[in-house]
Design an enzyme around this catalytic site. Structure first.
Site, PDB file in Angstrom:
ATOM      1  N   GLY A 115       0.795  -1.229   0.000  1.00  0.00           N
ATOM      2  CA  GLY A 115       0.000   0.000   0.000  1.00  0.00           C
ATOM      3  C   GLY A 115       0.825   1.274   0.000  1.00  0.00           C
ATOM      4  N   GLN A 116       2.086   1.182  -0.439  1.00  0.00           N
ATOM      5  CA  GLN A 116       2.928   2.382  -0.453  1.00  0.00           C
ATOM      6  C   GLN A 116       2.549   3.286  -1.624  1.00  0.00           C
ATOM      7  OE1 GLN A 116       7.160   1.614  -0.612  1.00  0.00           O
ATOM      8  NE2 GLN A 116       7.682   3.746  -0.147  1.00  0.00           N
ATOM      9  N   HIS A 124       8.830   6.092   4.886  1.00  0.00           N
ATOM     10  CA  HIS A 124       8.193   6.825   5.978  1.00  0.00           C
ATOM     11  C   HIS A 124       7.539   5.848   6.938  1.00  0.00           C
ATOM     12  CE1 HIS A 124       5.395   6.466   2.598  1.00  0.00           C
ATOM     13  NE2 HIS A 124       4.443   6.337   3.502  1.00  0.00           N
TER      14      HIS A 124
HETATM   15  P1  5GP Z   1       1.855   5.407   2.043  1.00  0.00           P
HETATM   16  O1  5GP Z   1       0.567   4.921   1.467  1.00  0.00           O
HETATM   17  O2  5GP Z   1       2.865   5.722   0.974  1.00  0.00           O
HETATM   18  O3  5GP Z   1       2.408   4.482   3.092  1.00  0.00           O
HETATM   19  O4  5GP Z   1       1.533   6.726   2.838  1.00  0.00           O
HETATM   20  C1  5GP Z   1       1.638   7.998   2.295  1.00  0.00           C
HETATM   21  C2  5GP Z   1       0.951   8.913   3.256  1.00  0.00           C
HETATM   22  O5  5GP Z   1       1.333  10.240   2.956  1.00  0.00           O
HETATM   23  C3  5GP Z   1      -0.572   8.852   3.177  1.00  0.00           C
HETATM   24  O6  5GP Z   1      -1.092   8.535   4.460  1.00  0.00           O
HETATM   25  C4  5GP Z   1      -0.973  10.232   2.696  1.00  0.00           C
HETATM   26  O7  5GP Z   1      -2.175  10.692   3.298  1.00  0.00           O
HETATM   27  C5  5GP Z   1       0.224  11.084   3.100  1.00  0.00           C
HETATM   28  N1  5GP Z   1       0.451  12.224   2.239  1.00  0.00           N
HETATM   29  C6  5GP Z   1       0.491  12.211   0.881  1.00  0.00           C
HETATM   30  N2  5GP Z   1       0.748  13.454   0.417  1.00  0.00           N
HETATM   31  C7  5GP Z   1       0.887  14.247   1.508  1.00  0.00           C
HETATM   32  C8  5GP Z   1       1.148  15.651   1.661  1.00  0.00           C
HETATM   33  O8  5GP Z   1       1.334  16.402   0.708  1.00  0.00           O
HETATM   34  N3  5GP Z   1       1.214  16.117   2.942  1.00  0.00           N
HETATM   35  C9  5GP Z   1       1.034  15.309   4.024  1.00  0.00           C
HETATM   36  N4  5GP Z   1       1.110  15.893   5.227  1.00  0.00           N
HETATM   37  N5  5GP Z   1       0.779  13.990   3.911  1.00  0.00           N
HETATM   38  C10 5GP Z   1       0.707  13.474   2.672  1.00  0.00           C
END
Ligand code: 5GP
Ligand code: ZN
Length: 114
Positions: free
Chosen positions: A93-94, A100
């Site tokens: 789910g990345q 991060h």
């Molecule tokens: P992933 O799905 O890659 O593990 O998580 C990415 C996370 O980054 C998601 O929870 C999404 O809401 C967050 N995210 C994506 N773009 C931004 C942004 O521009 N600002 C912030 N604060 N969070 C973001």
């Protein structure tokens, strides 16, 4: 110039609500929180996924866990409990390819994840 959203947040090109900043990592509120407390922790160094981690990253990644625990305590969820999650690639789910750590809490989290 990097197209990475989290590098842009690190560099101040995209605003974020920071809860932590030091020389190794940054913590900011997730723009789309999935729990009452949802903080994203990133190393300053751009590393795409867990798969790209090298031995030299071990200290900074360990530091991020220490910071996560401190933030959890500050948010008063250290005792009630919380979760630290790293998603990797499509099945994990990345969506943002700058490694991060999601710090999630403030409600009872279900297991197993969907
Ligand atoms: P992933 O799905 O890659 O593990 O998580 C990415 C996370 O980054 C998601 O929870 C999404 O809401 C967050 N995210 C994506 N773009 C931004 C942004 O521009 N600002 C912030 N604060 N969070 C973001
Ligand atoms: Zn990046």
């Amino acid at each position: 110039m990097s197209d990475c959203i989290f590098c842009k947040i690190r560099d101040g090109e995209i605003p974020a609500d920071f809860v932590h900043q030091d020389e190794i990592c940054l913590g900011f509120l997730d723009i789309n929180p999935v729990a009452p407390n949802h903080v994203v922790l990133i190393p300053r160094e751009h590393i795409s996924t867990i798969n790209e981690l090298e031995t030299r990253h071990e200290q900074s990644i360990g530091h991020i866990f220490t910071v996560a625990a401190k933030i959890a305590k500050d948010l008063e969820m250290a005792t009630s409990g919380y979760r630290v999650v790293v998603n990797c690639n499509a099945d994990g789910g990345q969506e943002v390819f700058h490694i991060h750590f999601h710090l999630l809490g403030g409600r009872r989290l279900s297991w197993p994840p969907g």
